[in-house]
Motif scaffolding. Sequence first.
Motif, PDB file in Angstrom:
ATOM      1  N   THR A  23       0.803  -1.224   0.000  1.00 45.07           N
ATOM      2  CA  THR A  23       0.000   0.000   0.000  1.00 45.07           C
ATOM      3  C   THR A  23       0.833   1.271   0.000  1.00 45.07           C
ATOM      4  OG1 THR A  23      -0.142   0.139   2.424  1.00 45.07           O
ATOM      5  CG2 THR A  23      -1.777  -1.228   1.302  1.00 45.07           C
ATOM      6  N   ASP A  33       2.931   4.146  -1.319  1.00 48.78           N
ATOM      7  CA  ASP A  33       3.140   4.831  -2.595  1.00 48.78           C
ATOM      8  C   ASP A  33       4.461   5.584  -2.610  1.00 48.78           C
ATOM      9  OD1 ASP A  33       2.093   6.097  -5.218  1.00 48.78           O
ATOM     10  OD2 ASP A  33       2.568   7.856  -3.970  1.00 48.78           O
ATOM     11  N   HIS A  34       4.832   6.157  -1.481  1.00 46.83           N
ATOM     12  CA  HIS A  34       6.056   6.948  -1.429  1.00 46.83           C
ATOM     13  C   HIS A  34       6.528   7.078   0.013  1.00 46.83           C
ATOM     14  CE1 HIS A  34       2.755   9.816  -0.725  1.00 46.83           C
ATOM     15  NE2 HIS A  34       3.615  10.428   0.075  1.00 46.83           N
ATOM     16  N   THR A  94       0.635   6.212   1.928  1.00 50.57           N
ATOM     17  CA  THR A  94      -0.126   5.782   0.760  1.00 50.57           C
ATOM     18  C   THR A  94      -0.205   6.942  -0.233  1.00 50.57           C
ATOM     19  OG1 THR A  94      -2.235   6.519   1.675  1.00 50.57           O
ATOM     20  CG2 THR A  94      -1.518   4.280   2.227  1.00 50.57           C
ATOM     21  N   ARG A  95      -0.840   6.687  -1.344  1.00 49.14           N
ATOM     22  CA  ARG A  95      -0.981   7.734  -2.361  1.00 49.14           C
ATOM     23  C   ARG A  95      -1.709   8.963  -1.798  1.00 49.14           C
ATOM     24  NH1 ARG A  95      -0.584   7.423  -7.842  1.00 49.14           N
ATOM     25  NH2 ARG A  95      -0.516   5.148  -7.703  1.00 49.14           N
ATOM     26  N   THR A  96      -2.621   8.741  -0.855  1.00 49.85           N
ATOM     27  CA  THR A  96      -3.387   9.849  -0.287  1.00 49.85           C
ATOM     28  C   THR A  96      -2.728  10.451   0.948  1.00 49.85           C
ATOM     29  OG1 THR A  96      -4.703   8.293   1.025  1.00 49.85           O
ATOM     30  CG2 THR A  96      -5.554   8.914  -1.149  1.00 49.85           C
ATOM     31  N   ALA A 139       8.633   1.748  -4.360  1.00 52.66           N
ATOM     32  CA  ALA A 139       7.934   2.985  -4.014  1.00 52.66           C
ATOM     33  C   ALA A 139       8.944   4.113  -4.084  1.00 52.66           C
ATOM     34  CB  ALA A 139       7.326   2.900  -2.619  1.00 52.66           C
ATOM     35  N   LYS A 140       8.473   5.301  -4.331  1.00 51.81           N
ATOM     36  CA  LYS A 140       9.360   6.448  -4.433  1.00 51.81           C
ATOM     37  C   LYS A 140       9.984   6.732  -3.074  1.00 51.81           C
ATOM     38  CE  LYS A 140       9.607  11.287  -5.899  1.00 51.81           C
ATOM     39  NZ  LYS A 140       8.830  12.456  -6.390  1.00 51.81           N
TER      40      LYS A 140
END
Length: 576
Positions: A337, A339-340, A367-369, A432-433
Amino acid sequence: MAAHFGRRLRKGAATTAVAAAAVAALSASQAPGATGANQDRPTAAGSSTPAPDPSTDGDATGNSPYYTDLPPLKSPDPSPSPTIGTPVARGGTEAGIPATVLDAYRKAEAELRATKPGCNLPWQLLAAIGKVESGQARGGRVDADGTTIGRILGPQLDGNGFALIKDTDHGAYDGNSHYDQAVGPMQFIPSTWAWAGRDGNGDGKADPNNVYDAVLAAGHYLCRNDWDMSTEGGLHSAILSYNNSQDYLNLVLNWMDYYRKGSHSVPDGTGGVPSHRSDDHTGRPTGTPTPTEPPRTKPHHKPDKPHKPDKPGGPASPDPTPPTPPVPPKPPTPSDTVDHLSDAGTGKLTARAGDDFARRISTRAETRTGTAVGKVRIRFTITGDTDTTFAGGEKVATVATDAKGVAHAPALQAGEKTGDFTVTTAVVGHRAKGVDYTATVTARTADTLARTSDTPLTCTPGGEFADQVQVKATYKGAVADQVAATAVLVKSEDDPTENDKGPSFKDADGKPVRTLTGLKTDDKGLLTLPKLYADDTTGTFLLRITTTGGATLTVELEVAAADAPAGPSPSPSATS
């Protein structure tokens, strides 16, 4: 055998109760305490493979398959060595280790004993792992430099019965630009070798296909996290970090115990290669006898009559093979989950050479959010031309995020190399970044200089000063060791240029020298200058000592005739 090796076993996936029982039985008979190893580690339901420990850095091999051959029940029979100080044994073929491979194990043990004495790494542990990972480099098929003759590769980790690890090295090590494969005699996956690789044979490069490089890397890998191989907890944690399987742990412990009871060197290329592997797809290790089935008897009843087809328009015959229900997708892991990664308030990273950094790196998994993700392993890697390490002397550290999604890296310890370097971050087992951190090591400094004696420094014309100038450097009241300094005989308080007359030092040829560079305080912060000599000029002269950081001390030197009255006199340098 090379073709066989390319299919090396899938770890634990097809290991049966028969194999597990065999390992456990041998553990009980040959390695006391082995069968109970790691009992406190969580185990996935219905599996003998322990769940990953978030305090470790994942598996060196990516949980690739391994050889499952057990050591003989009869241990080698030790006997005196023809070479004093080198223990050998006259045992069976299984006790023989190819000469170059054995040399690599012992050299790695010696280096780790010097660089990480608290690890207490025995070479027999390396030999045990080398045995189950590659059969001692396929029986010692290595060249004169220790590089394997042909690459030793595990299966591609494409998620088809193995872990899914997409290409991380552009095929540089494994020749596969789509998926990673375990490489070399110690079976490192490329993503692990990228930070764990070592140059064990001194040729200036770290090659996973070279037995000296691979074995030394394995030793450092096992000794990270301050694990002590002389304790059960440290030994078991280290082995499980190499391949996270209880069966693997027991097998390595058995081989280590076997080699400890005796071993001997055999010529390269003549060692035996195992044949039983954990990725055998029959449901049991190769060579395991098939369970005996009861004899089949003929039925006593008459066979059923053939089934008559249904009449037209009647009910359809049921499908004898009902469709297989779809397999539900696996729920995503916390790592999936992410993202970065983002900074979690680290601040400026700077330290003097030899000091600990005041701040620690803090990284947040999101996460992305932007939601925090806990229980995710973050790998911190020091890169660049620096000798700075994390606490414990490692260049890599892996830390699990807390409930707030934050992982705090161990404290950075500055080395002696000054300048900038970078600490990179990555999520272990997931792309992930990341976020990079720039850190700076500045030169050691002093803010105060003082003479260690208050004895006046006097001399007659043409003579030498009886006392050498010695000063002590401190920084914020503490000893300032290894601080760079210069010493110059200056013209006056207001003119820092070099004087051309008066006292001087002498070079190797006896010529006067009035500027000294490249000086450095010792571990007690002391700096003792060479002897000073006077020429025929009398008067008061000035010696100025300056250190990195701006600490400066000016020392007076008096040159007067033997019958001249004591006291200050105008310095000829001041009027020149």
